[in-house]
Design an enzyme around this catalytic site. Sequence first.
Site, mmCIF file in Angstrom:
data_model
loop_
_atom_site.group_PDB
_atom_site.id
_atom_site.type_symbol
_atom_site.label_atom_id
_atom_site.label_comp_id
_atom_site.label_asym_id
_atom_site.label_seq_id
_atom_site.Cartn_x
_atom_site.Cartn_y
_atom_site.Cartn_z
ATOM 1 N N LYS A 83 -34.529 -3.481 10.722
ATOM 2 C CA LYS A 83 -33.553 -3.900 11.740
ATOM 3 C C LYS A 83 -34.168 -3.825 13.198
ATOM 4 O O LYS A 83 -34.858 -2.716 13.569
ATOM 5 C CB LYS A 83 -32.619 -2.957 11.702
ATOM 6 C CG LYS A 83 -31.145 -3.097 12.275
ATOM 7 C CD LYS A 83 -30.103 -2.198 11.943
ATOM 8 C CE LYS A 83 -28.732 -2.572 12.572
ATOM 9 N NZ LYS A 83 -27.779 -1.482 12.213
HETATM 10 O O1 G3P Z 1 -24.774 -0.197 12.735
HETATM 11 C C1 G3P Z 1 -24.456 -0.827 13.744
HETATM 12 C C2 G3P Z 1 -22.904 -0.881 14.177
HETATM 13 O O2 G3P Z 1 -22.170 -1.114 13.005
HETATM 14 C C3 G3P Z 1 -22.399 0.364 15.052
HETATM 15 O O3 G3P Z 1 -20.861 0.480 15.293
HETATM 16 O O4 G3P Z 1 -19.115 1.818 15.617
HETATM 17 O O5 G3P Z 1 -21.470 2.622 16.771
HETATM 18 O O6 G3P Z 1 -19.969 0.509 17.429
HETATM 19 P P1 G3P Z 1 -20.385 1.270 16.076
#
Ligand code: G3P
Length: 215
Positions: A83
């Site tokens: 990533k």
């Molecule tokens: O893994 C990346 C993403 O899904 C993060 O989500 O909820 O932290 O905006 P969030």
Amino acid sequence: MKIFIDTADIDEIRDAAAMGLVDGVTTNPSLIAKTGRGQKEVTLEICELVDGPISAEVLATDFEGIVKEGKELAAWHDNIVVKVPLIAEGLKAVRALTAEGIKTNVTLCFSAPQAIMAAKAGATYISPFIGRIDDISGTGMHLIQEIVTIYQNYDYDTEVLAASIRHPMHVVEAALLGADVATLPHKVIHQLLKHPLTDAGLEKFLADAKKTAGA
Ligand code: G3P
């Protein structure tokens, strides 16, 4: 649409995997930090639980550092997807890693131009962050629509991975728009299963069955 789980919590992954719902796993430094454990130890444990793409994020932000770290992560297990943040150095590294046959997930995507650049660089996945756009009064799902359309127009191989999903309708809308993957928090996986009529119906069936039990 493939379903990935967006967590580094082993119990959550085990629970969702037992239902046969998990095609892959995405992690990020914040999710790893929540476990209180090291990235390598947690990631390798995840690889034992799920036979699918497992995203592990680099911390370097310069080309050489990202490539070096990306190669190290990829060497941990065949299923690791590296990533990489959507910055210029990141896309240079994506190009280099792709040339070596290493899969990449370009993360922190917030615009269609960024997604075009990631596809041009050869990313395996692009991760538009839907919820975080909604959080600042935008419409994250418009971004999914734009990217899906653009990638279809030019037959890009990069898969659209809807990330930062916050609720079941995000999943349904991403599926309607043709996203290749949605990565879901454990909570959202369970929310998707729930319906009050299912619970009420089951309660009634069990109550009625008791009336004739033993008959
Ligand atoms: O893994 C990346 C993403 O899904 C993060 O989500 O909820 O932290 O905006 P969030």
